[in-house]
Design an enzyme around this catalytic site. Structure first.
Site, PDB file in Angstrom:
ATOM      1  N   ARG A   1     -10.500 -17.844  43.368  1.00 30.92           N
ATOM      2  CA  ARG A   1      -9.974 -17.005  42.274  1.00 30.92           C
ATOM      3  C   ARG A   1     -10.681 -17.335  41.038  1.00 30.92           C
ATOM      4  O   ARG A   1     -10.976 -16.287  40.276  1.00 30.92           O
ATOM      5  CB  ARG A   1      -8.650 -17.363  41.938  1.00 30.92           C
ATOM      6  CG  ARG A   1      -7.603 -17.281  42.867  1.00 30.92           C
ATOM      7  CD  ARG A   1      -6.190 -17.380  42.448  1.00 30.92           C
ATOM      8  NE  ARG A   1      -5.721 -16.772  41.117  1.00 30.92           N
ATOM      9  CZ  ARG A   1      -4.630 -16.795  40.647  1.00 30.92           C
ATOM     10  NH1 ARG A   1      -3.876 -17.570  41.185  1.00 30.92           N
ATOM     11  NH2 ARG A   1      -4.499 -16.197  39.257  1.00 30.92           N
TER      12      ARG A   1
ATOM     13  N   ASP B   1      -7.716 -27.279  31.710  1.00 30.15           N
ATOM     14  CA  ASP B   1      -8.291 -26.699  32.849  1.00 30.15           C
ATOM     15  C   ASP B   1      -9.233 -27.820  33.476  1.00 30.15           C
ATOM     16  O   ASP B   1      -9.919 -27.368  34.662  1.00 30.15           O
ATOM     17  CB  ASP B   1      -8.893 -25.200  32.712  1.00 30.15           C
ATOM     18  CG  ASP B   1      -7.905 -24.343  32.408  1.00 30.15           C
ATOM     19  OD1 ASP B   1      -8.395 -23.224  31.941  1.00 30.15           O
ATOM     20  OD2 ASP B   1      -6.598 -24.602  32.501  1.00 30.15           O
TER      21      ASP B   1
ATOM     22  N   CYS C   1      -1.519 -19.195  38.591  1.00 31.78           N
ATOM     23  CA  CYS C   1      -1.087 -20.539  38.982  1.00 31.78           C
ATOM     24  C   CYS C   1       0.184 -21.117  38.607  1.00 31.78           C
ATOM     25  O   CYS C   1       0.776 -20.956  37.415  1.00 31.78           O
ATOM     26  CB  CYS C   1      -2.447 -21.556  38.540  1.00 31.78           C
ATOM     27  SG  CYS C   1      -3.997 -20.921  39.029  1.00 31.78           S
TER      28      CYS C   1
ATOM     29  N   ARG D   1       5.706 -21.336  32.490  1.00 28.07           N
ATOM     30  CA  ARG D   1       4.685 -20.709  31.747  1.00 28.07           C
ATOM     31  C   ARG D   1       5.381 -19.393  30.985  1.00 28.07           C
ATOM     32  O   ARG D   1       5.182 -18.397  31.349  1.00 28.07           O
ATOM     33  CB  ARG D   1       3.567 -20.206  32.653  1.00 28.07           C
ATOM     34  CG  ARG D   1       2.891 -21.272  33.299  1.00 28.07           C
ATOM     35  CD  ARG D   1       1.858 -21.017  34.205  1.00 28.07           C
ATOM     36  NE  ARG D   1       0.432 -20.877  33.229  1.00 28.07           N
ATOM     37  CZ  ARG D   1      -0.561 -20.288  33.812  1.00 28.07           C
ATOM     38  NH1 ARG D   1      -0.563 -19.824  35.076  1.00 28.07           N
ATOM     39  NH2 ARG D   1      -1.790 -20.166  33.004  1.00 28.07           N
TER      40      ARG D   1
ATOM     41  N   LYS E   1     -14.709 -16.594  33.754  1.00 27.93           N
ATOM     42  CA  LYS E   1     -13.500 -15.869  34.146  1.00 27.93           C
ATOM     43  C   LYS E   1     -12.616 -15.607  33.190  1.00 27.93           C
ATOM     44  O   LYS E   1     -12.017 -14.326  33.034  1.00 27.93           O
ATOM     45  CB  LYS E   1     -12.834 -16.669  35.183  1.00 27.93           C
ATOM     46  CG  LYS E   1     -11.302 -16.028  35.777  1.00 27.93           C
ATOM     47  CD  LYS E   1     -10.803 -17.193  36.627  1.00 27.93           C
ATOM     48  CE  LYS E   1      -9.976 -18.127  35.760  1.00 27.93           C
ATOM     49  NZ  LYS E   1      -8.842 -17.879  35.693  1.00 27.93           N
ATOM     50  N   ASN E   2     -12.070 -16.542  32.212  1.00 26.62           N
ATOM     51  CA  ASN E   2     -10.980 -16.114  31.288  1.00 26.62           C
ATOM     52  C   ASN E   2     -11.137 -15.459  30.153  1.00 26.62           C
ATOM     53  O   ASN E   2     -10.532 -14.553  29.476  1.00 26.62           O
ATOM     54  CB  ASN E   2     -10.430 -17.471  31.015  1.00 26.62           C
ATOM     55  CG  ASN E   2      -9.616 -18.015  32.163  1.00 26.62           C
ATOM     56  OD1 ASN E   2      -9.221 -17.665  33.141  1.00 26.62           O
ATOM     57  ND2 ASN E   2      -9.417 -19.353  31.869  1.00 26.62           N
TER      58      ASN E   2
END
Ligand code: EPZ
Length: 432
Positions: free
Chosen positions: A400, A308, A118, A123, A22-23
């Site tokens: 997600r 993560d 998230c 952040r 995903k990232n």
């Protein structure tokens, strides 16, 4: 509203095919804005964050053609200077800030909503802004959007020393520098596999990026990048999550389409807990039989133990023998899931960045709520080992970042189903 219902206690057996990262996809898809001509991107995960990124790219004028669930043809030729990502969509996802670096590279200006994503505490994006300003951009925030403009109409390469080895800032500066005049050197750069994947994609299009995967990355800007075909790397956090699932539930599972090197820290830690991991070229076999042993974990930037994976690891340690300690070394506040694990009988005390986990024999099923992507994954991991049924609400968080998690878990024998339940009635003013 959708919930997952999991009856725990069944050891897992069989094979899981891991999806694209995903990232990595969330960095490479906006990077296609820098490329002249069509890009065929393969192995993209079918997850809602990637769907949202594709919608945003379409809304700014790119032509998007899904060739199948995991392959897309993108041509950003139709994107015009001044195109603006739709505010309500861009604010829903943190990775939309990569559009700043991409638009600065292509058009020397950008306007993108402040990032969402998230809720992991504070952040900031100060390191992104530090990089853009070093390359000659003026940045200001107006009406909730970030506005960036190259001072003299184009970006100029420059050294940037990151105060924090930020994944997002490293990726955003690579995007902005890829077409800047001259040399950019990023020091204290993030070394995550998805940073390397982005550099490999851009280099396959004609960019000149050296050192990705180390803490010093050199980018010589190019005037033009050309389209081609590129396959996204496998998702090491998805793979780690299924490793945690077997760790918690027991059994023996093969994970296909992985890069074992990207999993080294996760493998090492789960082996400490008493799990057996056998590595092959592009797969691993993970097995757990006896009771889990305690372990201490400190999350760090890659190649350290990934933040993560911290919630999923906590779920495993909740049933390990003895007392374990977890230190969150990356995110600002990543223990919001602990209260939900406590509903299942976990014994976890959090004090700032440290969580102390006293292992119990077995967790028990309960109604719980996912509060972010990896917190939701942790609840799935815990439920797979728990006695009885667990209902997990807020599964849109999980979807997600995990492609077909219900199907993949059912495929290895988990008793999990997705079901629709009525939205809770909102209390009205005249409620008694
Ligand atoms: C990326 O977020 C990932 N998201 C996150 O994964 C992951 O947790 C994180 O990297 C760390 O690996 C995506 O790739 C879309 P950072 P990012 O910038 O880029 C501080 C998931 O579950 N920082 O490396 O936001 C920041 O506060 C998601 O898939 C600054 O101080 O992470 C944080 O404490 C959740 N200033 C730390 O650095 C900045 O300008 C790491 O942040 C930027 C970051």
């Amino acid at each position: 509203m959708t919930q997952y219902v999991i009856n725990g206690g069944t050891p897992l057996h069989g094979t899981v095919n891991i999806s694209g990262a995903k990232n990595a996809a969330l960095a490479i898809l906006p990077a296609t804005l820098l490329v002249d001509g069509p890009c065929r991107i393969e192995n993209i995960p079918k997850v809602t964050d990637v769907t949202l990124m594709l919608e945003i790219l379409r809304d700014v004028g790119a032509s998007i053609r899904l060739l199948d669930d995991n392959t897309v043809l993108i041509d950003s030729g139709g994107v015009r200077v001044g195109s603006v990502a739709p505010y309500e969509q861009a604010r829903r996802m943190r990775a939309s800030y990569y559009l700043i670096g991409a638009f600065l590279a292509r058009f020397s200006s950008a306007q993108v909503a402040m990032p969402g994503g998230c809720n992991l505490g504070v952040r900031p994006i100060d390191q992104h802004i530090k990089g853009f300003e070093a390359l000659g951009a003026d940045i200001h925030v107006k009406a909730g959007s970030i506005h960036a403009d190259a001072r003299n109409g184009h970006l100029t390469g420059s050294p940037v020393y990151l105060d924090v080895a930020s994944v997002g800032a490293t990726i955003n500066i690579i995007l902005a520098a890829a077409m800047a005049d001259g040399l950019t050197v990023i020091e204290n750069a993030a070394r995550e596999p998805h940073v390397v994947d982005l550099a490999n994609f851009l280099n396959s299009s004609g960019a000149d990026i050296k050192g990705a995967g180390t803490d010093m990355i050199k980018i010589r800007g190019k005037k033009r990048l050309n389209g081609g075909t590129y396959a996204i790397i496998p998702d090491q956090i998805e793979a780690g999550t299924y490793m945690a699932a077997v760790t918690a539930a027991g059994g023996e599972v093969t994970l296909n389409n992985v890069i074992p090197k990207h999993l080294e820290c996760i493998t090492a830690k789960l082996t400490e807990l008493g799990v057996d991991v056998e590595e092959f070229d592009d797969s691993i076999l993970i097995k757990r039989e006896g009771r889990l042993r305690k372990a201490n974990i400190k999350t760090l930037p890659y190649p350290g133990f990934p933040t993560d994976m911290q919630p999923q690891a906590s779920a495993c340690l909740s049933c390990a023998e003895g007392i374990s300690m977890i230190t969150e070394g990356v995110a600002d506040n990543r223990y919001r899931y602990v209260d939900e694990l406590k509903r299942m009988g976990a014994r976890i005390q959090v004090d700032g960045k440290v969580a102390v986990v006293e292992g119990v024999r077995r967790l028990t099923g309960a109604p719980v709520q996912a509060c972010d992507l990896r917190a939701g994954a942790a609840l799935v991991v815990a439920a797979l080992s728990a006695q009885g049924a667990t209902e997990i609400g807020g599964v849109y968080h999980i979807e997600r970042g995990y492609e077909d998690i219900v199907g993949k878990l059912r495929g290895v024998g988990a008793d999990i189903r997705s079901e629709e339940i009525p939205e809770p009635e909102l209390l009205t003013a005249n409620a008694t």
